[in-house]
Write a protein that holds these residues in place. Structure first.
Motif, PDB file in Angstrom:
ATOM      1  N   ASP A 131      10.204 -16.587 -24.403  1.00 15.00           N
ATOM      2  CA  ASP A 131       9.145 -16.206 -23.456  1.00 15.00           C
ATOM      3  C   ASP A 131       8.567 -14.837 -23.774  1.00 15.00           C
ATOM      4  OD1 ASP A 131      11.361 -14.728 -22.839  1.00 15.00           O
ATOM      5  OD2 ASP A 131      11.156 -14.926 -20.665  1.00 15.00           O
ATOM      6  N   THR A 134       4.829 -14.034 -22.415  1.00 20.80           N
ATOM      7  CA  THR A 134       4.659 -13.714 -20.988  1.00 20.80           C
ATOM      8  C   THR A 134       5.474 -12.482 -20.579  1.00 20.80           C
ATOM      9  OG1 THR A 134       6.376 -15.370 -20.509  1.00 20.80           O
ATOM     10  CG2 THR A 134       4.083 -16.052 -20.294  1.00 20.80           C
ATOM     11  N   ALA A 196      -2.677 -23.318 -22.275  1.00 20.65           N
ATOM     12  CA  ALA A 196      -1.435 -23.070 -21.548  1.00 20.65           C
ATOM     13  C   ALA A 196      -0.971 -21.622 -21.754  1.00 20.65           C
ATOM     14  CB  ALA A 196      -0.353 -24.042 -22.002  1.00 20.65           C
ATOM     15  N   LYS A 197      -1.059 -21.148 -22.988  1.00 15.76           N
ATOM     16  CA  LYS A 197      -0.666 -19.762 -23.277  1.00 15.76           C
ATOM     17  C   LYS A 197      -1.569 -18.770 -22.538  1.00 15.76           C
ATOM     18  CE  LYS A 197       2.728 -19.932 -26.424  1.00 15.76           C
ATOM     19  NZ  LYS A 197       3.987 -19.159 -26.342  1.00 15.76           N
ATOM     20  N   THR A 199      -3.356 -19.214 -19.884  1.00 14.38           N
ATOM     21  CA  THR A 199      -3.140 -19.296 -18.437  1.00 14.38           C
ATOM     22  C   THR A 199      -1.866 -18.559 -18.025  1.00 14.38           C
ATOM     23  OG1 THR A 199      -4.243 -21.453 -18.397  1.00 14.38           O
ATOM     24  CG2 THR A 199      -2.883 -20.877 -16.494  1.00 14.38           C
ATOM     25  N   ALA A 200      -0.797 -18.737 -18.795  1.00  9.61           N
ATOM     26  CA  ALA A 200       0.467 -18.082 -18.464  1.00  9.61           C
ATOM     27  C   ALA A 200       0.357 -16.562 -18.582  1.00  9.61           C
ATOM     28  CB  ALA A 200       1.574 -18.607 -19.377  1.00  9.61           C
ATOM     29  N   ARG A 204       0.466 -13.707 -15.480  1.00  6.80           N
ATOM     30  CA  ARG A 204       1.323 -12.513 -15.472  1.00  6.80           C
ATOM     31  C   ARG A 204       0.517 -11.275 -15.092  1.00  6.80           C
ATOM     32  NH1 ARG A 204       6.922 -11.492 -15.793  1.00  6.80           N
ATOM     33  NH2 ARG A 204       7.933 -13.347 -16.658  1.00  6.80           N
ATOM     34  N   ASP A 209       3.820 -16.109 -11.687  1.00  3.04           N
ATOM     35  CA  ASP A 209       4.767 -16.577 -12.707  1.00  3.04           C
ATOM     36  C   ASP A 209       4.460 -18.042 -13.053  1.00  3.04           C
ATOM     37  OD1 ASP A 209       6.808 -17.279 -14.359  1.00  3.04           O
ATOM     38  OD2 ASP A 209       8.436 -16.684 -13.016  1.00  3.04           O
ATOM     39  N   LEU A 210       3.750 -18.234 -14.146  1.00  2.00           N
ATOM     40  CA  LEU A 210       3.487 -19.567 -14.691  1.00  2.00           C
ATOM     41  C   LEU A 210       4.058 -19.664 -16.106  1.00  2.00           C
ATOM     42  CD1 LEU A 210      -0.197 -20.222 -13.491  1.00  2.00           C
ATOM     43  CD2 LEU A 210       1.924 -21.092 -12.488  1.00  2.00           C
ATOM     44  N   ASP A 211       5.222 -19.023 -16.287  1.00  2.00           N
ATOM     45  CA  ASP A 211       5.806 -18.962 -17.621  1.00  2.00           C
ATOM     46  C   ASP A 211       6.127 -20.347 -18.196  1.00  2.00           C
ATOM     47  OD1 ASP A 211       5.635 -16.322 -17.093  1.00  2.00           O
ATOM     48  OD2 ASP A 211       7.749 -15.842 -17.463  1.00  2.00           O
ATOM     49  N   LEU A 213       4.343 -22.819 -18.461  1.00  2.00           N
ATOM     50  CA  LEU A 213       3.245 -23.298 -19.309  1.00  2.00           C
ATOM     51  C   LEU A 213       3.410 -22.817 -20.743  1.00  2.00           C
ATOM     52  CD1 LEU A 213       0.165 -22.738 -16.947  1.00  2.00           C
ATOM     53  CD2 LEU A 213       1.241 -24.923 -17.560  1.00  2.00           C
ATOM     54  N   SER A 214       3.889 -21.606 -20.893  1.00  2.00           N
ATOM     55  CA  SER A 214       4.066 -21.019 -22.223  1.00  2.00           C
ATOM     56  C   SER A 214       5.349 -21.485 -22.896  1.00  2.00           C
ATOM     57  CB  SER A 214       4.056 -19.494 -22.130  1.00  2.00           C
ATOM     58  OG  SER A 214       4.283 -18.904 -23.394  1.00  2.00           O
TER      59      SER A 214
END
Length: 402
Positions: A131, A134, A196-197, A199-200, A204, A209-211, A213-214
């Protein structure tokens, strides 16, 4: 996760092995070379991005998160290779192609250098294997490095998709199918991986926290997109060869009856006993050997046998072409029988040429072989009595020797 990524890299890289099966020829062909380079770099991106590889690289270098600029640099090199491949695929004057290739390599070379410099300037002392994007999304210099590699990759994929849409309207056949597969792979990369990257990372920045997706969505979508792209790049170049070998294997099998009849007469050199020999190579050896055997049997051809078989076939309602094939099969079977019995050649020979020797490729030999194996007048065939042509073929009438 590492195992899945390694498997994707293996499948991805195998395409380049198939395309690069003739290294000397491939090196001289810019399109084949650039295709192989792009696919190999894509496979290396997967290898570098695997958490197991990242941990090993960090440990060997002694630099925390050193695997990050290595992976991002490799991804940028892959993006550049895709653009170079598209340039070579489009073609044009050599000077224009070379200039476009040099510009692409220079731009992405600067991008890789910027990624390395930004990593050196950043403070990234905490190792993150899955991760990092993010976790360091708000860290100075790391933030710019992450955005830079994403933007560079996005630019290459957008150009690739635009080119594929344009070219797919101008071409057809396998090339169009390949372009559409590349377009699909590019869209999977853009939507499934990059969006996805982005957006994540933006989440942040906004304190969300949409980690997942990444870390969960992006990697498998990137693998799927790259595999679809590799199929698209390889399909127009590999499928014709695969189909040609498949046809060669079928022709080789269908030549079996003819080879069984004349194989002992052939004096052609024996093929190398290599189990890995490709079907087309095996077919060529068999063709040469059969032609050699037909030359050896030519003195035994009795044209009275052929004429009687032809007349019988015509009376049975066969077409002139079928009648010719059947009569030649009868004459050849008779010649092979008498040659095996060490009889004297017939005095009724002439300058007659078999149909199989008048047409290019194996098609004539295949027709003759099938006439031996399934004569049009075999017992039970429509419109032919059981005592007709099949009896002539299986029990040739004793020729009159002059």
């Amino acid at each position: 996760m590492s195992l899945v990524v390694y498997l994707a890299a293996l499948v991805f890289g195998m395409t380049s092995v198939l395309l690069f099966r003739r290294p000397r020829t491939a090196v001289r062909n810019p399109l084949t070379l650039s295709t192989c380079v792009a696919i190999v770099l894509g496979a290396l991106v997967f290898v570098c991005a695997a958490p197991a590889t990242l941990g090993t690289v960090n440990e060997l270098t002694g630099v925390t998160n050193f695997g990050a600029p290595l992976t991002y640099g490799m991804l940028s090199a892959y993006s550049c290779a895709v653009l170079v491949l598209l340039i070579n695929w489009r073609g044009g004057p050599r000077a224009v192609v070379r200039r476009a290739v040099v510009r692409s390599m220079a731009a992405y070379g600067l991008l890789v250098a910027a990624i390395v410099v930004l990593f050196l300037l950043a403070d990234a002392d905490t190792e993150r294997l899955t991760d990092l994007d993010t976790y360091y999304a708000g860290t100075p210099f790391m933030r710019e490095m992450i955005l830079l590699y994403l933007l560079g990759h996005s630019a290459a994929m957008l150009v690739m998709c635009a080119v594929c849409v344009k070219w797919s309207r101008e071409v057809g056949g396998l090339l169009r199918v390949g372009l559409r597969l590349i377009l699909l792979g590019g869209l999977l990369d853009l939507v499934g991986f990059q969006l996805a990257k982005y957006t994540a990372v933006v989440a942040r920045w906004a304190g969300h926290d949409l980690d997942f997706l990444s870390t969960t969505v992006a990697p498998p979508m990137a693998s799927l997109g790259a595999l679809v792209c590799s199929v698209g790049f390889g399909l127009p170049r590999l499928l014709p060869s695969v189909l040609a070998h498949w046809r060669g294997l079928d022709d080789y099998r269908r030549l079996g009856p003819l080879w069984s009849l004349v194989g002992s007469v052939s004096t052609a050199p024996k093929p190398p006993a290599a189990w890995w020999q490709l079907p087309r190579a095996r077919l060529q050896w068999r063709e040469v050997s059969i032609h050699d055997a037909l030359l050896a049997l030519a003195p035994y051809f009795d044209h009275r046998v052929r004429e009687r078989a032809r007349d019988a076939a015509l009376r049975a309602g066969r077409s002139p072409h079928e009648a010719r094939l059947t009569s030649e099969a009868v004459m050849l079977a008779d010649a092979a029988r008498r040659a095996a019995a060490h009889e004297e050649p017939s005095g009724a020979t002439g300058s007659y040429r078999l149909h199989a020797t008048e047409v290019p490729g194996p098609s004539g030999l295949v027709e003759l072989s099938q006439a031996l194996h399934h004569p049009p007048g075999r017992p039970g065939a429509p419109g032919t009595s059981p005592s007709g042509l099949a009896g002539t073929l299986t029990e040739p009438e004793e020729p009159h020797v002059a």
